[in-house]
Scaffold this motif. Structure first.
Motif, PDB file in Angstrom:
ATOM      1  N   THR A  58      25.234 -20.405  -1.400  1.00  0.00           N
ATOM      2  CA  THR A  58      26.185 -19.814  -0.461  1.00  0.00           C
ATOM      3  C   THR A  58      26.208 -18.304  -0.642  1.00  0.00           C
ATOM      4  N   PRO A  59      26.020 -17.534   0.405  1.00  0.00           N
ATOM      5  CA  PRO A  59      26.022 -16.074   0.268  1.00  0.00           C
ATOM      6  C   PRO A  59      27.350 -15.570  -0.303  1.00  0.00           C
ATOM      7  N   ASP A  60      27.255 -14.586  -1.210  1.00  0.00           N
ATOM      8  CA  ASP A  60      28.454 -13.989  -1.791  1.00  0.00           C
ATOM      9  C   ASP A  60      29.082 -13.054  -0.765  1.00  0.00           C
ATOM     10  N   PRO A  61      30.314 -13.336  -0.329  1.00  0.00           N
ATOM     11  CA  PRO A  61      30.922 -12.467   0.694  1.00  0.00           C
ATOM     12  C   PRO A  61      31.176 -11.050   0.192  1.00  0.00           C
ATOM     13  N   LEU A  62      31.311 -10.909  -1.121  1.00  0.00           N
ATOM     14  CA  LEU A  62      31.559  -9.580  -1.653  1.00  0.00           C
ATOM     15  C   LEU A  62      30.306  -8.721  -1.691  1.00  0.00           C
ATOM     16  N   GLY A  63      29.199  -9.307  -2.110  1.00  0.00           N
ATOM     17  CA  GLY A  63      27.991  -8.530  -2.272  1.00  0.00           C
ATOM     18  C   GLY A  63      28.067  -7.696  -3.543  1.00  0.00           C
ATOM     19  N   PRO A  64      27.158  -6.745  -3.714  1.00  0.00           N
ATOM     20  CA  PRO A  64      27.180  -5.904  -4.915  1.00  0.00           C
ATOM     21  C   PRO A  64      28.399  -4.994  -4.928  1.00  0.00           C
ATOM     22  N   PRO A  90      41.998 -13.378  -5.533  1.00  0.00           N
ATOM     23  CA  PRO A  90      41.151 -14.444  -6.067  1.00  0.00           C
ATOM     24  C   PRO A  90      40.360 -13.963  -7.277  1.00  0.00           C
ATOM     25  N   GLN A  91      40.075 -14.904  -8.160  1.00  0.00           N
ATOM     26  CA  GLN A  91      39.396 -14.555  -9.413  1.00  0.00           C
ATOM     27  C   GLN A  91      38.042 -13.909  -9.166  1.00  0.00           C
ATOM     28  N   HIS A  92      37.367 -14.329  -8.136  1.00  0.00           N
ATOM     29  CA  HIS A  92      36.045 -13.776  -7.839  1.00  0.00           C
ATOM     30  C   HIS A  92      36.120 -12.281  -7.584  1.00  0.00           C
ATOM     31  N   LEU A  93      37.229 -11.837  -6.986  1.00  0.00           N
ATOM     32  CA  LEU A  93      37.398 -10.421  -6.686  1.00  0.00           C
ATOM     33  C   LEU A  93      37.533  -9.599  -7.964  1.00  0.00           C
ATOM     34  N   THR A  94      38.256 -10.119  -8.922  1.00  0.00           N
ATOM     35  CA  THR A  94      38.464  -9.384 -10.167  1.00  0.00           C
ATOM     36  C   THR A  94      37.240  -9.448 -11.071  1.00  0.00           C
TER      37      THR A  94
END
Length: 416
Positions: A58-64, A90-94
């Protein structure tokens, strides 16, 4: 009969042998010889199980990690979406971007708002820890940007004060963050406190030029009793003798204003003289005299000029202190004879010894401290016949760009 049977038995035996060996040999009934014949090859068919190809990741919506505000906004919106505002951090953001989150009610409407401090990975950052700040209203879902050029601070210091909390005692929370303004020499930091007044954001943070080279910052208390504490100010030795101080800002008239500056203990003799001068300027003459005397001969206080190869600075500063003791003694209404004698005889900087003589002359002739200072200042301002006393005094008190403007000849005997 028996002779006719023998061949048949032999034939049957041979047939049986042929049946046993089957394709291993070719049989002949004439002389019993056998010739080897190769077997036909057999083919083994193995069934391969049918499997589905692995699913694409699944593509990472955040990217680098983002390099600017545009990339940061795009990634944030892609991850959160309008329907996921219930999960503002969300944890992914941090974990992926190192984002710091804050939540509160800035609008005072009872709806939860969110803010994000997003670090930027810039190739040539203007500050040491570049970041942008985003705010999203729970009511409108609109994202607003602050410090879009990356001036926000994402260091430990910046993260420590990043918050959405009540800082002014009025309805609604204020958005607090740290920004940096950097030059080739140093970075100056300012605390921003953004308050929503119902139609626009208004910065109620300190309105000064900020504090250079900070190493501590804190937001203490809540509401109208809150205050900002910043410690910093010590620069590279090339800037001059500098020392850090703790600056306290309190909310006055709807904005944080500097209310107290507490300097660290002096490391250089120059700073001990500065402290004594502050007492003199406040007309605390007794305390000033004690401070000047403590500075004279204090070998534990460093000589900045000597440390930086600019000659000896101690003789001039101690001669100046002796002169100021004489003036302060006279200003107290006491007999300054002994103090003036000490300034003339003990001082190792001739310009202050002569100034003390002129001060005595004016004091004796007019019985006035003001008249004494007028005579001393007249001498200190002498220009001509190869002498430029004001320029000489300016060199004596040249203590780097961090301490400019320094004293002029008119400041040496200036009374409060």
């Amino acid at each position: 009969m028996g002779g006719r049977r023998l061949p048949r038995e032999k034939t049957l035996g041979l047939a049986l042998a042929c049946a046993v060996t089957l394709a291993l040999a070719s049989c002949s009934g004439g002389d019993g010889s056998a010739e080897a014949t190769p077997l036909p090859s057999s083919t083994l068919v193995v069934a391969t199980p049918t499997t589905s190809p692995p699913p694409s990741p699944t593509p990472d919506p955040l990217g680098p990690p983002p390099t600017n505000a545009i990339e940061a906004r795009a990634g944030l919106q892609a991850l959160l979406g309008a329907s996921r505002f219930a999960e503002p951090c969300p944890q992914h953001l941090t974990l992926s971007w190192g984002v710091i989150c804050a939540q509160g009610d800035a609008g005072g409407d009872g709806l939860p708002d969110a803010a994000w401090l997003i670090p930027l990975r810039q190739a040539a950052p203007q500050g040491p820890f570049p970041a942008v700040v985003f705010f999203r209203s729970g009511g409108s879902q609109e994202i607003e940007e602050f410090a879009t050029e990356g001036s926000a601070d994402a260091s430990i210091l910046g993260a420590a004060i990043f918050s959405l909390a009540d800082r002014d005692g009025e309805p609604g929370a204020e958005l607090a963050y740290l920004v940096n303004r950097c030059t080739a020499n140093t970075c100056t930091s300012l605390v921003r406190i953004q308050a929503w007044d119902g139609t626009a954001w208004r910065d109620i943070g300190p309105g000064d030029d900020g504090v250079p080279a900070i190493d501590r910052v804190a937001l203490e208390g809540e509401g109208a009793q809150s205050r900002i504490m910043i410690h910093g100010g010590k620069l590279d030795i090339a800037a001059g003798p500098t020392r850090a101080a703790t600056r306290t800002y309190e909310l006055l008239g709807g904005r944080y204003r500097l209310t107290k500056t507490e300097y660290d203990p002096p490391e250089y003799l120059f700073h001990a003289i500065v402290d004594a001068d502050a007492l003199f300027a406040a007309a605390n003459f007794e305390e000033a005299i004690a401070a000047y005397r403590a500075a004279i001969g204090a070998e534990d206080l460093r000589d900045w000029k000597k440390d930086t190869g600019r000659g000896e600075g101690r003789p001039a500063l101690e001669g100046y202190a002796l002169f100021r003791i004489a003036v302060a003694t006279a200003a107290l209404g006491q007999d300054p004879t002994e103090a003036i004698d000490a300034a003339i005889r003990e001082g190792k900087e001739i310009v202050f010894s002569i100034a003390a003589q002129e001060f005595r002359k004016g004091l004796q002739e007019h019985s006035s401290v003001i008249a004494g200072c007028a005579e001393a200042t007249k001498y200190l301002g002498t220009v001509g016949n190869g002498a430029d006393t004001p320029a000489y005094i300016a060199r004596l008190f040249d203590y780097g760009y961090a301490n400019q403007p320094s004293r002029t000849y008119q400041d040496i005997c200036r009374l409060p």
